[in-house]
Motif scaffolding. Structure first.
Motif, PDB file in Angstrom:
ATOM      1  N   ALA A  44      24.657   5.128   9.023  1.00 47.82           N
ATOM      2  CA  ALA A  44      23.717   4.650  10.035  1.00 47.82           C
ATOM      3  C   ALA A  44      23.703   5.580  11.245  1.00 47.82           C
ATOM      4  CB  ALA A  44      24.082   3.238  10.473  1.00 47.82           C
ATOM      5  N   VAL A  45      22.518   5.966  11.653  1.00 47.32           N
ATOM      6  CA  VAL A  45      22.362   6.812  12.831  1.00 47.32           C
ATOM      7  C   VAL A  45      22.964   6.118  14.051  1.00 47.32           C
ATOM      8  CG1 VAL A  45      20.661   7.833  14.394  1.00 47.32           C
ATOM      9  CG2 VAL A  45      20.356   8.026  11.927  1.00 47.32           C
ATOM     10  N   SER A  46      22.780   4.813  14.141  1.00 46.90           N
ATOM     11  CA  SER A  46      23.308   4.074  15.294  1.00 46.90           C
ATOM     12  C   SER A  46      24.833   4.156  15.355  1.00 46.90           C
ATOM     13  CB  SER A  46      22.846   2.618  15.257  1.00 46.90           C
ATOM     14  OG  SER A  46      23.300   1.994  14.072  1.00 46.90           O
ATOM     15  N   ALA A  47      25.510   4.175  14.210  1.00 43.46           N
ATOM     16  CA  ALA A  47      26.969   4.278  14.200  1.00 43.46           C
ATOM     17  C   ALA A  47      27.412   5.655  14.684  1.00 43.46           C
ATOM     18  CB  ALA A  47      27.511   3.993  12.804  1.00 43.46           C
ATOM     19  N   ILE A  48      26.725   6.695  14.250  1.00 46.16           N
ATOM     20  CA  ILE A  48      27.042   8.051  14.723  1.00 46.16           C
ATOM     21  C   ILE A  48      26.861   8.121  16.240  1.00 46.16           C
ATOM     22  CG2 ILE A  48      26.267  10.465  14.717  1.00 46.16           C
ATOM     23  CD1 ILE A  48      27.706   9.956  12.215  1.00 46.16           C
ATOM     24  N   ARG A  49      25.746   7.605  16.696  1.00 44.00           N
ATOM     25  CA  ARG A  49      25.456   7.632  18.137  1.00 44.00           C
ATOM     26  C   ARG A  49      26.527   6.884  18.923  1.00 44.00           C
ATOM     27  NH1 ARG A  49      22.070   4.681  21.906  1.00 44.00           N
ATOM     28  NH2 ARG A  49      21.300   6.148  23.444  1.00 44.00           N
ATOM     29  N   THR A  50      26.922   5.703  18.449  1.00 44.08           N
ATOM     30  CA  THR A  50      27.936   4.895  19.118  1.00 44.08           C
ATOM     31  C   THR A  50      29.278   5.612  19.146  1.00 44.08           C
ATOM     32  OG1 THR A  50      26.796   2.894  18.410  1.00 44.08           O
ATOM     33  CG2 THR A  50      29.068   2.637  19.087  1.00 44.08           C
ATOM     34  N   LEU A  51      29.665   6.213  18.029  1.00 41.40           N
ATOM     35  CA  LEU A  51      30.926   6.965  17.979  1.00 41.40           C
ATOM     36  C   LEU A  51      30.894   8.150  18.939  1.00 41.40           C
ATOM     37  CD1 LEU A  51      31.587   6.908  14.129  1.00 41.40           C
ATOM     38  CD2 LEU A  51      33.069   5.899  15.884  1.00 41.40           C
ATOM     39  N   CYS A  52      29.776   8.854  18.967  1.00 46.22           N
ATOM     40  CA  CYS A  52      29.657  10.010  19.862  1.00 46.22           C
ATOM     41  C   CYS A  52      29.760   9.592  21.331  1.00 46.22           C
ATOM     42  CB  CYS A  52      28.343  10.745  19.615  1.00 46.22           C
ATOM     43  SG  CYS A  52      28.339  11.640  18.051  1.00 46.22           S
ATOM     44  N   LEU A  53      29.115   8.519  21.677  1.00 47.81           N
ATOM     45  CA  LEU A  53      29.192   8.034  23.059  1.00 47.81           C
ATOM     46  C   LEU A  53      30.619   7.623  23.411  1.00 47.81           C
ATOM     47  CD1 LEU A  53      25.885   5.959  23.286  1.00 47.81           C
ATOM     48  CD2 LEU A  53      26.409   8.099  24.476  1.00 47.81           C
ATOM     49  N   ALA A  54      31.270   6.903  22.510  1.00 50.12           N
ATOM     50  CA  ALA A  54      32.634   6.431  22.768  1.00 50.12           C
ATOM     51  C   ALA A  54      33.633   7.578  22.860  1.00 50.12           C
ATOM     52  CB  ALA A  54      33.059   5.450  21.677  1.00 50.12           C
ATOM     53  N   LEU A  55      33.389   8.644  22.105  1.00 48.50           N
ATOM     54  CA  LEU A  55      34.326   9.768  22.060  1.00 48.50           C
ATOM     55  C   LEU A  55      33.874  10.955  22.912  1.00 48.50           C
ATOM     56  CD1 LEU A  55      35.140   9.566  18.259  1.00 48.50           C
ATOM     57  CD2 LEU A  55      36.633   8.906  20.164  1.00 48.50           C
ATOM     58  N   ASP A  56      32.761  10.783  23.601  1.00 53.50           N
ATOM     59  CA  ASP A  56      32.229  11.831  24.479  1.00 53.50           C
ATOM     60  C   ASP A  56      32.083  13.156  23.733  1.00 53.50           C
ATOM     61  OD1 ASP A  56      31.212  12.919  26.829  1.00 53.50           O
ATOM     62  OD2 ASP A  56      33.193  13.580  27.502  1.00 53.50           O
ATOM     63  N   THR A  58      29.236  15.351  20.713  1.00 57.94           N
ATOM     64  CA  THR A  58      27.861  15.453  20.225  1.00 57.94           C
ATOM     65  C   THR A  58      27.806  15.162  18.735  1.00 57.94           C
ATOM     66  OG1 THR A  58      28.037  17.788  19.653  1.00 57.94           O
ATOM     67  CG2 THR A  58      27.353  17.258  21.922  1.00 57.94           C
ATOM     68  N   PRO A  59      26.671  14.695  18.243  1.00 58.85           N
ATOM     69  CA  PRO A  59      26.517  14.511  16.798  1.00 58.85           C
ATOM     70  C   PRO A  59      26.697  15.817  16.044  1.00 58.85           C
ATOM     71  CG  PRO A  59      24.729  13.422  17.971  1.00 58.85           C
ATOM     72  CD  PRO A  59      25.503  14.219  18.982  1.00 58.85           C
ATOM     73  N   ASP A  60      26.254  16.926  16.638  1.00 60.83           N
ATOM     74  CA  ASP A  60      26.402  18.230  15.985  1.00 60.83           C
ATOM     75  C   ASP A  60      27.871  18.516  15.697  1.00 60.83           C
ATOM     76  OD1 ASP A  60      23.782  18.189  16.828  1.00 60.83           O
ATOM     77  OD2 ASP A  60      23.742  20.294  17.337  1.00 60.83           O
ATOM     78  N   TYR A  61      28.727  18.221  16.659  1.00 59.53           N
ATOM     79  CA  TYR A  61      30.150  18.474  16.442  1.00 59.53           C
ATOM     80  C   TYR A  61      30.740  17.474  15.453  1.00 59.53           C
ATOM     81  CZ  TYR A  61      35.084  19.000  16.751  1.00 59.53           C
ATOM     82  OH  TYR A  61      36.383  19.177  16.394  1.00 59.53           O
ATOM     83  N   LEU A  62      30.469  16.207  15.656  1.00 61.01           N
ATOM     84  CA  LEU A  62      31.084  15.193  14.812  1.00 61.01           C
ATOM     85  C   LEU A  62      30.675  15.343  13.349  1.00 61.01           C
ATOM     86  CD1 LEU A  62      33.011  12.803  14.919  1.00 61.01           C
ATOM     87  CD2 LEU A  62      31.055  11.319  15.312  1.00 61.01           C
ATOM     88  N   ILE A  63      29.408  15.611  13.104  1.00 61.16           N
ATOM     89  CA  ILE A  63      28.919  15.695  11.729  1.00 61.16           C
ATOM     90  C   ILE A  63      29.185  17.055  11.105  1.00 61.16           C
ATOM     91  CG2 ILE A  63      26.858  15.610  10.267  1.00 61.16           C
ATOM     92  CD1 ILE A  63      25.715  13.574  12.304  1.00 61.16           C
TER      93      ILE A  63
END
Length: 128
Positions: A44-56, A58-63
């Motif tokens: 889910a895009v929303s889960a990626i976004r939530t994780l990125c916000l919580a961990l400060d 970017t999606p580019d880095y996390l994914i």
């Protein structure tokens, strides 16, 4: 480095337990554990976004492990698998850093379908 490893390292760097991250994101600690051990993919895009916000982060880095967020792949131009196999014809469209990210994805065993899905997720997140 896998998505799960990056997620775990970011969580630990912020001195959060899985439970604390779960409280910040609304994702159960068990599911976070599945993500961190690469037993499940975040779909889910929303889960990626939530994780990125919580961990400060970017999606580019996390994914994709791209710390600069510079991956500007355009799906309509070519398949990422094709670029990873033979980047020479595409040098004018991609930066050295972008080609390096694609090469790392290939070495990590990420399939073209998985990379396409990640790109779609990043595109969706950038339009929010």
């Amino acid at each position: 480095m896998t998505f799960g490893t990056r997620l775990r390292l970011l969580r630990e760097a912020r001195h959060l337990t899985r439970r604390q991250l779960g409280e910040k994101t609304g994702i159960s600690p068990r599911v976070i554990g599945y993500y961190e051990t690469d037993q499940r993919l975040v779909s889910a895009v929303s889960a990626i976004r939530t994780l990125c916000l919580a961990l400060d982060t970017t999606p580019d880095y996390l994914i994709l492990g791209d710390p600069s967020g510079a991956l500007r792949y355009r799906k309509q131009e070519t398949s990422p698998l094709r670029v990873a196999e033979d980047p020479a014809p595409y040098d004018t469209r991609f930066t050295e850093e972008e080609l390096a990210v694609l090469e790392r994805a290939k070495r990590a065993g990420i399939t073209a379908a998985e990379l396409d899905k990640a790109v779609d997720m990043l595109t969706s997140l950038r339009s929010i």
